[in-house]
Design a protein around this motif. Structure first.
Motif, PDB file in Angstrom:
ATOM      1  N   TYR A   1      17.019  -7.829   2.673  1.00 13.82           N
ATOM      2  CA  TYR A   1      18.405  -7.427   2.940  1.00 13.82           C
ATOM      3  C   TYR A   1      19.316  -7.779   1.755  1.00 13.82           C
ATOM      4  CZ  TYR A   1      23.125  -7.434   4.833  1.00 13.82           C
ATOM      5  OH  TYR A   1      24.465  -7.226   5.011  1.00 13.82           O
ATOM      6  N   GLY A   2      19.155  -8.983   1.207  1.00 14.89           N
ATOM      7  CA  GLY A   2      19.947  -9.397   0.050  1.00 14.89           C
ATOM      8  C   GLY A   2      19.701  -8.508  -1.157  1.00 14.89           C
ATOM      9  N   ALA A   3      18.444  -8.135  -1.376  1.00 13.07           N
ATOM     10  CA  ALA A   3      18.105  -7.266  -2.504  1.00 13.07           C
ATOM     11  C   ALA A   3      18.687  -5.865  -2.310  1.00 13.07           C
ATOM     12  CB  ALA A   3      16.588  -7.191  -2.662  1.00 13.07           C
ATOM     13  N   VAL A   4      18.603  -5.343  -1.091  1.00 12.52           N
ATOM     14  CA  VAL A   4      19.167  -4.019  -0.799  1.00 12.52           C
ATOM     15  C   VAL A   4      20.681  -4.043  -0.991  1.00 12.52           C
ATOM     16  CG1 VAL A   4      19.564  -2.331   1.052  1.00 12.52           C
ATOM     17  CG2 VAL A   4      17.291  -3.299   0.726  1.00 12.52           C
ATOM     18  N   SER A   5      21.334  -5.109  -0.535  1.00 16.32           N
ATOM     19  CA  SER A   5      22.790  -5.227  -0.698  1.00 16.32           C
ATOM     20  C   SER A   5      23.189  -5.241  -2.166  1.00 16.32           C
ATOM     21  CB  SER A   5      23.300  -6.497  -0.020  1.00 16.32           C
ATOM     22  OG  SER A   5      23.069  -6.450   1.350  1.00 16.32           O
ATOM     23  N   THR A   6      22.481  -6.013  -2.976  1.00 23.21           N
ATOM     24  CA  THR A   6      22.766  -6.082  -4.411  1.00 23.21           C
ATOM     25  C   THR A   6      22.539  -4.722  -5.063  1.00 23.21           C
ATOM     26  OG1 THR A   6      22.135  -8.414  -4.469  1.00 23.21           O
ATOM     27  CG2 THR A   6      22.165  -7.246  -6.578  1.00 23.21           C
ATOM     28  N   ASP A   7      21.440  -4.069  -4.704  1.00 28.19           N
ATOM     29  CA  ASP A   7      21.160  -2.750  -5.265  1.00 28.19           C
ATOM     30  C   ASP A   7      22.206  -1.725  -4.850  1.00 28.19           C
ATOM     31  OD1 ASP A   7      18.967  -3.395  -6.797  1.00 28.19           O
ATOM     32  OD2 ASP A   7      17.505  -2.901  -5.250  1.00 28.19           O
ATOM     33  N   TYR A   8      22.688  -1.819  -3.642  1.00 30.80           N
ATOM     34  CA  TYR A   8      23.722  -0.887  -3.178  1.00 30.80           C
ATOM     35  C   TYR A   8      25.008  -1.059  -3.999  1.00 30.80           C
ATOM     36  CZ  TYR A   8      26.942   1.584  -0.110  1.00 30.80           C
ATOM     37  OH  TYR A   8      27.880   2.449   0.375  1.00 30.80           O
ATOM     38  N   GLU A   9      25.387  -2.315  -4.260  1.00 31.72           N
ATOM     39  CA  GLU A   9      26.580  -2.596  -5.063  1.00 31.72           C
ATOM     40  C   GLU A   9      26.437  -2.079  -6.493  1.00 31.72           C
ATOM     41  OE1 GLU A   9      27.286  -6.806  -4.987  1.00 31.72           O
ATOM     42  OE2 GLU A   9      27.483  -6.844  -2.807  1.00 31.72           O
ATOM     43  N   ASN A  10      25.212  -2.189  -7.042  1.00 28.84           N
ATOM     44  CA  ASN A  10      24.978  -1.808  -8.436  1.00 28.84           C
ATOM     45  C   ASN A  10      24.466  -0.373  -8.596  1.00 28.84           C
ATOM     46  OD1 ASN A  10      25.680  -4.404  -9.242  1.00 28.84           O
ATOM     47  ND2 ASN A  10      23.579  -5.128  -9.106  1.00 28.84           N
ATOM     48  N   SER A  11      24.275   0.333  -7.503  1.00 29.57           N
ATOM     49  CA  SER A  11      23.709   1.700  -7.516  1.00 29.57           C
ATOM     50  C   SER A  11      22.346   1.713  -8.207  1.00 29.57           C
ATOM     51  CB  SER A  11      24.669   2.685  -8.199  1.00 29.57           C
ATOM     52  OG  SER A  11      25.886   2.735  -7.511  1.00 29.57           O
ATOM     53  N   THR A  12      21.521   0.732  -7.867  1.00 30.93           N
ATOM     54  CA  THR A  12      20.170   0.625  -8.420  1.00 30.93           C
ATOM     55  C   THR A  12      19.175   0.443  -7.272  1.00 30.93           C
ATOM     56  OG1 THR A  12      20.341  -1.780  -8.632  1.00 30.93           O
ATOM     57  CG2 THR A  12      21.018  -0.470 -10.544  1.00 30.93           C
ATOM     58  N   SER A  13      17.912   0.272  -7.612  1.00 31.32           N
ATOM     59  CA  SER A  13      16.888   0.011  -6.583  1.00 31.32           C
ATOM     60  C   SER A  13      15.872  -1.045  -7.016  1.00 31.32           C
ATOM     61  CB  SER A  13      16.155   1.315  -6.236  1.00 31.32           C
ATOM     62  OG  SER A  13      15.536   1.850  -7.385  1.00 31.32           O
ATOM     63  N   ARG A  14      16.001  -1.546  -8.215  1.00 22.28           N
ATOM     64  CA  ARG A  14      14.993  -2.451  -8.759  1.00 22.28           C
ATOM     65  C   ARG A  14      14.871  -3.764  -7.990  1.00 22.28           C
ATOM     66  NH1 ARG A  14      13.748  -3.981 -15.031  1.00 22.28           N
ATOM     67  NH2 ARG A  14      12.537  -5.837 -14.603  1.00 22.28           N
ATOM     68  N   ASN A  15      15.978  -4.353  -7.575  1.00 27.77           N
ATOM     69  CA  ASN A  15      15.902  -5.612  -6.832  1.00 27.77           C
ATOM     70  C   ASN A  15      15.099  -5.435  -5.547  1.00 27.77           C
ATOM     71  OD1 ASN A  15      17.588  -7.388  -8.482  1.00 27.77           O
ATOM     72  ND2 ASN A  15      19.233  -5.975  -7.931  1.00 27.77           N
ATOM     73  N   THR A  16      15.314  -4.321  -4.869  1.00 27.81           N
ATOM     74  CA  THR A  16      14.591  -4.053  -3.620  1.00 27.81           C
ATOM     75  C   THR A  16      13.104  -3.885  -3.891  1.00 27.81           C
ATOM     76  OG1 THR A  16      16.554  -2.994  -2.706  1.00 27.81           O
ATOM     77  CG2 THR A  16      14.451  -2.524  -1.625  1.00 27.81           C
ATOM     78  N   VAL A  17      12.771  -3.127  -4.929  1.00 30.57           N
ATOM     79  CA  VAL A  17      11.354  -2.900  -5.262  1.00 30.57           C
ATOM     80  C   VAL A  17      10.667  -4.224  -5.597  1.00 30.57           C
ATOM     81  CG1 VAL A  17       9.805  -1.840  -6.952  1.00 30.57           C
ATOM     82  CG2 VAL A  17      11.680  -0.508  -5.979  1.00 30.57           C
ATOM     83  N   GLU A  18      11.309  -5.042  -6.426  1.00 27.29           N
ATOM     84  CA  GLU A  18      10.702  -6.321  -6.807  1.00 27.29           C
ATOM     85  C   GLU A  18      10.572  -7.264  -5.613  1.00 27.29           C
ATOM     86  OE1 GLU A  18      12.704  -8.073 -10.149  1.00 27.29           O
ATOM     87  OE2 GLU A  18      12.043  -6.488 -11.511  1.00 27.29           O
ATOM     88  N   THR A  19      11.577  -7.285  -4.747  1.00 22.82           N
ATOM     89  CA  THR A  19      11.531  -8.170  -3.576  1.00 22.82           C
ATOM     90  C   THR A  19      10.464  -7.736  -2.596  1.00 22.82           C
ATOM     91  OG1 THR A  19      13.881  -8.677  -3.838  1.00 22.82           O
ATOM     92  CG2 THR A  19      12.891  -9.152  -1.697  1.00 22.82           C
ATOM     93  N   VAL A  20      10.385  -6.441  -2.320  1.00 24.27           N
ATOM     94  CA  VAL A  20       9.363  -5.932  -1.389  1.00 24.27           C
ATOM     95  C   VAL A  20       7.965  -6.172  -1.957  1.00 24.27           C
ATOM     96  CG1 VAL A  20       8.423  -3.838  -0.340  1.00 24.27           C
ATOM     97  CG2 VAL A  20      10.873  -4.282  -0.238  1.00 24.27           C
TER      98      VAL A  20
END
Length: 178
Positions: free
Chosen positions: A64-83
């Motif tokens: 959830y934290g990674a998705v939130s950060t990615d949403y703010e930055n318009s990216t997806s890398r944090n989510t991919v790395e966390t998952v």
């Protein structure tokens, strides 16, 4: 020497006498160990079910934290790395637990199985988490995933911005000019 008194040898005790072949305790020892091991396995299984809930909750919170950060930055890398890290952790725990239980069974069947499985799951989970995260980060860096080349507004030097990091996404100056 009195023939009616039994001879005592150095180091003998009631316990070693009870473990001699043919004694009452020796005949029932496998049942006692089996019963104790069975209770330990049932306790460990119950504990693993209880610990599963906070483990899943922690992983959901991380994603959830990674998705939130990615949403703010318009990216997806944090989510991919966390998952990837979460999946690596669960896979490592499963593999490490199996390997630990196998080794523990070879050393001390029953108790060793439980202890080895627990230790293997912990070590495997931590190793899987960090291994998968590091591998994903390395591959993502090599591919330039959610990274951008920019030109410094002050000196004109080209530098790389990691868009997935909120502190870097708005950078217009190179590290030397900041």
């Amino acid at each position: 020497m009195n023939k009616s008194a039994p001879e005592k040898s150095v180091g003998s005790s009631a316990a070693t006498g009870m473990l001699r072949s043919g004694s009452h305790l020796n005949k029932h020892l496998p049942q006692v160990v089996s019963s104790t091991t069975s209770k330990m396995v049932k306790s460990a299984a119950g504990a693993s079910k209880v610990m599963l809930i906070p483990a899943i909750a922690s992983d959901v919170y991380s994603v959830y934290g990674a998705v939130s950060t990615d949403y703010e930055n318009s990216t997806s890398r944090n989510t991919v790395e966390t998952v990837a890290g979460v999946a690596g952790g669960w896979g490592g725990a499963a593999g490490g637990g199996s390997a630990g239980a196998l080794i523990g069974s070879a050393v001390l069947p029953g108790v060793g199985t439980v202890a080895g499985g627990l230790a293997g799951a912990i070590v495997g989970g931590i190793g899987g988490l960090y291994g998968a995260s590091a591998t994903t980060e390395l591959v993502s860096d090599m591919a330039g995933y959610d990274m951008e080349e920019r030109c410094c507004k002050k000196c004109g030097y080209k530098f790389t911005v990691r868009l997935y990091q909120s502190s870097d996404s708005k950078q217009v100056y190179c590290p030397d000019c900041r």
